[in-house]
Scaffold this motif. Structure first.
Motif, PDB file in Angstrom:
ATOM      1  N   LEU A 117     -44.961  14.569-111.997  1.00 39.79           N
ATOM      2  CA  LEU A 117     -45.236  15.836-112.675  1.00 39.79           C
ATOM      3  C   LEU A 117     -44.298  16.047-113.865  1.00 39.79           C
ATOM      4  O   LEU A 117     -44.693  16.597-114.903  1.00 39.79           O
ATOM      5  CB  LEU A 117     -45.114  16.994-111.689  1.00 39.79           C
ATOM      6  CG  LEU A 117     -46.222  17.051-110.620  1.00 39.79           C
ATOM      7  CD1 LEU A 117     -45.969  18.169-109.637  1.00 39.79           C
ATOM      8  CD2 LEU A 117     -47.604  17.221-111.263  1.00 39.79           C
ATOM      9  N   HIS A 152     -45.646  13.990-116.602  1.00 30.96           N
ATOM     10  CA  HIS A 152     -46.920  14.549-117.088  1.00 30.96           C
ATOM     11  C   HIS A 152     -46.689  15.732-118.027  1.00 30.96           C
ATOM     12  O   HIS A 152     -47.513  15.994-118.914  1.00 30.96           O
ATOM     13  CB  HIS A 152     -47.795  14.974-115.906  1.00 30.96           C
ATOM     14  CG  HIS A 152     -49.271  14.962-116.229  1.00 30.96           C
ATOM     15  ND1 HIS A 152     -49.793  15.564-117.357  1.00 30.96           N
ATOM     16  CD2 HIS A 152     -50.332  14.412-115.570  1.00 30.96           C
ATOM     17  CE1 HIS A 152     -51.102  15.390-117.377  1.00 30.96           C
ATOM     18  NE2 HIS A 152     -51.453  14.692-116.311  1.00 30.96           N
ATOM     19  N   GLU A 153     -45.582  16.442-117.856  1.00 28.06           N
ATOM     20  CA  GLU A 153     -45.278  17.564-118.754  1.00 28.06           C
ATOM     21  C   GLU A 153     -45.117  17.106-120.201  1.00 28.06           C
ATOM     22  O   GLU A 153     -45.293  17.881-121.135  1.00 28.06           O
ATOM     23  CB  GLU A 153     -44.014  18.284-118.280  1.00 28.06           C
ATOM     24  CG  GLU A 153     -44.225  19.121-117.018  1.00 28.06           C
ATOM     25  CD  GLU A 153     -42.945  19.795-116.556  1.00 28.06           C
ATOM     26  OE1 GLU A 153     -41.906  19.582-117.228  1.00 28.06           O
ATOM     27  OE2 GLU A 153     -42.984  20.510-115.551  1.00 28.06           O
TER      28      GLU A 153
END
Length: 881
Positions: free
Chosen positions: A12, A15-16
């Motif tokens: 995550l 992915h940011e």
């Protein structure tokens, strides 16, 4: 986040960095996707959706694709308009303390594809950056697969002007992806033009990257220049802002310095003929109106190029005709050199078949994706340069010598690849035998050790068969167990005592000996060393070749232009084109001109050529009348296309032609709704005419076909009349104009305005109906023949008879027509037929060929066919009967 597993937290967090992309997250031999990405990918790729424990109560949705097959899946996603971020493991799991470190190594989007099936071989794939500030627009366009980089800027007085020019450039370049600054992104009309009209992937890019100071610094770094003046970009702030942002976008998405982007070319509208979107569409320059295919377009006829880069060059020429007479004559002279040496062209074609796409090979070299087979393709391509030099010298043309540098044939690059890369090198380095024996001492040592080890294994197998008496004994290898001796169960009793058991199978036993184990270590060590060394040396070879990219790109441009010239010459020879005179006079004079696309479809022997003279004196505007299907549209289009062909340096389909250079060609042809913007057919027509009236000059060529039809007759005639006067008036425009119309009232202008002349299509009345002779003659048409065309279209006889009756009353001017005609019921037909002879009733006396032709006519869906398709059918029917 605190509840998530360490691996999912890493996912995550990475992915940011790319919230608008699908993240391909490397786990072992797979790329995995989670959460929303998994839902999207499983749907779009039609792959199984599973789940994975992530530390939360619910399992995270998950799907994945094998690493070795990832390219196909990535291609499918990009084709659907998605961005894909590739996240790789960047450290050895053995060395990792905790979770393995991962980083995004590249972001792939429609505008950043460097290779693969999504790239059309003969079409550029542009990434574009647009920077808007008030009514000024900076534009940068780059094909990352070839390194072609173009910039410009538009400083308009009104918003309407830059919107129109943006539309023209988008229509010409057709980028795959566009990045926008905030002002551009917030402009609803401009954003709608990009996303809806052209269907281009558009993204908002941070304003800080469009900074002129930062852009200047990034541009000078990329092209290794001290000042922007060396790139003709000084004082071009809007273009600099767009170009700098585009380069920054590439830095962020490609994660590498792209060394094949070596030049940037600034252009403006004075460099070439600007063709608006309507003109490109109506003249079907690169694709057809109905099917959007290249086949059936002007480019479809002209493109006989052998190489992909030659095809891209020719497309650019067609989309951007020249305005400078000297440059036109220079290119025309090159075409003429090929044309006059027709006997040698097959040899040139044979040479060019051995040339690969040098431009995109340079791109792969820069991206680090080039493989050994690609280098062999590069070597083969370079081997043709001496042959091309011989061909150029054979043709003995100064213009060709100026185009192709015969001094630098890149012989040193060819020799370097020849001595370093094995002639039978595989596509993948790990398959081995990439580096040629004798090039690198350490590789030779490892290779000799590995080969001797294999010889030793073969000798061991023979020795053990003889020693044990086991005829089917084999020495084998696999990645898990290494080398072993395999003996079938039926021969176990003969196994010597010095064999050490390694593995038991259902039908065999596997053994090893200390001697075999020792040799295994030597062989595997040699093979691993060989692979490691070949990989390293291949990288060094690639790094050396990176330095030579500018030379290869320059030679690629020269070869591409030669290929495009060959194509134009080949078409001219095959289709009997002639070399036009290029003048600065405001005259277009064509003798027996032909439409190249229609002629290509129906054949040279069936096309009826026509003369055309438009000058700045007594024939500045031609008003052409005649029925539909007679050839008006074909005639006016062919004049425009012949003019365009002349200004790209091509020969033209005519017996002779003298073309005065025109600054622009405008067309208003056909009718279609623009549903996306909520515009009716008539509104589209009026908008396109307004564009012509605002931008045409006395050096323009204007093609108008049936304007004013979308409203009432009197309104339509009034608009058409006013447009004709405005175009004709030298104080307003005074452009050379061809105006095809059904409004016979306009033919009166010939007597009112000097410089306007009436022309029409010659027809022949016969007892069986009207025959279109396709010949343009002076004078207006005496009638419209609309009812005759309706008959040809297959109208029921009752309707055409009734129409003829109504027409007679209307033309007679009778005051009683409302009562006697419109109120009167149509005549009752006996058995559904009139008393006159029905065309289909004569079928009984027809020949079999005529009956077959009649059957074809019955089945025609004429309302769905274009005029060219109808002409093709008519030509086929004529051959049948």
């Amino acid at each position: 986040m605190a509840q998530l597993t360490p691996m999912m937290m890493q996912y995550l967090q990475i992915h940011e960095e790319v919230p608008d992309a699908l993240l391909f997250f490397r786990l072992g031999d797979f790329y995995e996707m989670f959460f929303d990405d998994a839902l999207t990918a499983s749907r779009e790729l039609e792959i199984a959706l599973t789940g994975r424990d992530c530390g939360l109560e619910e399992r995270a949705p998950m799907c994945g694709v094998p690493h070795h097959a990832a390219q196909n899946y990535i291609t499918r996603l990009v084709e659907k308009g998605y961005k894909v971020a590739i996240c790789e493991q960047v450290e050895d799991p053995k060395d990792a303390k905790g979770i393995v470190r991962r980083e995004i190594i590249r972001i792939i989007s429609p505008g950043t594809i460097s290779d693969g099936k999504l790239l059309e071989s003969k079409k550029n794939n542009y990434l574009m950056a647009l920077y808007l500030e008030k009514n000024a627009l900076g534009m940068a366009s780059l094909d990352v697969s070839t390194g072609d980089f173009f910039v410009t800027q538009i400083e308009a007085k009104t918003r309407e002007q830059w919107i129109a020019q943006l539309s023209d450039e988008l229509g010409r370049l057709l980028p795959a992806e566009v990045i926008l600054n905030s002002a551009m992104f917030k402009d609803e009309q401009a954003l709608g033009l990009v996303e809806n009209r052209f269907g281009i992937l558009a993204s908002l890019y941070p304003e800080k990257y469009f900074n002129v100071k930062n852009g200047s610094k990034r541009i000078t770094e990329q092209f290794n220049v001290f000042a922007l003046g060396a790139l003709d970009l000084e004082h071009r702030e809007y273009a600099i802002a767009a170009a700098g942002a585009l380069l920054q976008y590439l830095d962020e998405t490609q994660k590498r310095v792209l060394t094949h982007i070596k030049t940037v070319r600034y252009y403006n509208s004075n460099d070439f003929m600007v063709l608006d979107l309507s003109t490109r569409r109506n003249l079907e320059l690169t694709q057809t109106l109905r099917t959007l295919d290249k086949k059936g377009s002007l480019l479809g006829v002209l493109d006989k190029t052998v190489t992909a880069m030659g095809g891209r060059t020719l497309r650019r020429w067609v989309e951007a005709p020249l305005l400078n007479r000297a440059r036109i004559l220079e290119r025309q002279g090159c075409v003429e050199a090929f044309f006059t040496n027709a006997a040698h062209l097959p040899n040139f074609k044979n040479i060019m078949t051995r040339v690969y796409d040098l431009e995109r090979l340079c791109g792969k070299l820069s991206f680090g994706t080039i493989n050994p087979k690609d280098l062999l393709a590069l070597k083969q391509s370079l081997s043709t340069l001496p042959l091309i030099k011989d061909f150029v010298e054979l043709l003995d043309s100064d213009k060709l010598r100026h185009l192709f540098d015969t001094d630098d044939l890149l012989t040193d690059i060819w020799e370097y690849i020849e001595k370093s890369i094995d002639d039978e090198a595989p596509m993948v380095i790990k398959d081995g035998h990439v580096i040629k024996t004798g090039f690198h001492h350490e590789i030779d040592t490892f290779r000799e050790a590995a080969e001797k080890g294999q010889d030793w294994i073969r000798e061991l197998e023979c020795q053990e068969r003889e020693r044990t008496g086991i005829k089917n004994l084999k020495v084998k290898y696999n990645r898990i167990f290494g080398y072993f001796i395999e003996v079938t169960k039926s021969n176990i009793a003969q196994v010597p005592e010095d064999y050490i058991r390694k593995q038991t199978l259902a039908n065999a036993e596997r053994y090893f000996t200390p001697e075999l184990k020792e040799m295994e270590n030597k062989i595997l060590g040699a093979q691993e060393g060989l692979l490691r060394c070949e990989t390293q040396v291949f990288q060094e070879i690639r790094d050396e070749l990176l330095k030579e990219i500018p030379r290869v790109q320059q030679k690629a441009r020269e070869v591409a232009e030669l290929d495009a010239i060959y194509s134009l010459a080949s078409v001219a020879i095959t289709n009997h084109y002639v070399c036009p005179q290029i003048t600065e006079d405001k005259i277009v004079q064509i003798h027996n001109g032909r439409h190249p696309v229609v002629e290509d479809m129906v054949g040279n022997q069936h096309f009826i050529g026509n003369d055309c003279t438009i000058n700045d004196d007594d024939q500045r505007m031609l008003i052409i009348t005649g029925p539909n299907m007679a050839g008006k549209s074909t005639f006016i289009r062919q004049v425009a296309i012949i003019t365009l062909l002349a200004q790209i340096g091509s020969f033209v389909p005519a017996d002779s032609a003298s073309i005065g250079v025109v600054d622009r060609i405008f067309t208003r042809v056909g009718a279609s709704d623009d549903l996306a913007s909520g515009q009716s057919t008539f509104m589209v027509e009026m908008t396109e005419v307004a564009n012509i009236l605002k931008n045409a000059t006395n050096r323009s060529l204007v093609i108008l076909d049936e304007i004013g039809r979308g409203t009432s007759t009197f309104d339509g005639i009034s608009i058409a009349w006013a447009v004709v006067e405005y175009l004709h008036n030298e104080d307003s425009i005074g452009a050379k104009t061809l105006f095809a119309t059904h409004y016979h009232e306009l033919t009166e202008l010939e007597t009112l305005k000097p410089g306007i002349k009436n022309f029409s299509i010659r027809l022949k009345d016969t007892p069986d109906g009207v025959i279109f002779l396709r010949k343009i003659i002076p004078g207006p048409a005496d009638q419209s023949y609309g009812i005759e065309v309706a008959k040809l279209a297959g109208f029921p006889v009752a309707v055409t008879r009734r129409a003829q009756e109504i027409l007679g009353h209307l033309e007679s001017g009778e005051d009683t027509y409302r009562q006697e005609l419109l109120v009167k019921e149509p005549p009752v037909l006996v058995g559904g037929k009139g008393n006159q002879l029905n065309f289909f009733d004569v079928a009984k006396s027809m020949t079999p060929e005529e009956e077959a032709a009649l059957g074809i006519i019955r089945d025609l869906k004429i309302d769905e066919m274009s005029p060219i398709e109808v002409m093709n059918v008519i030509d086929q029917l004529r051959k049948k009967i």
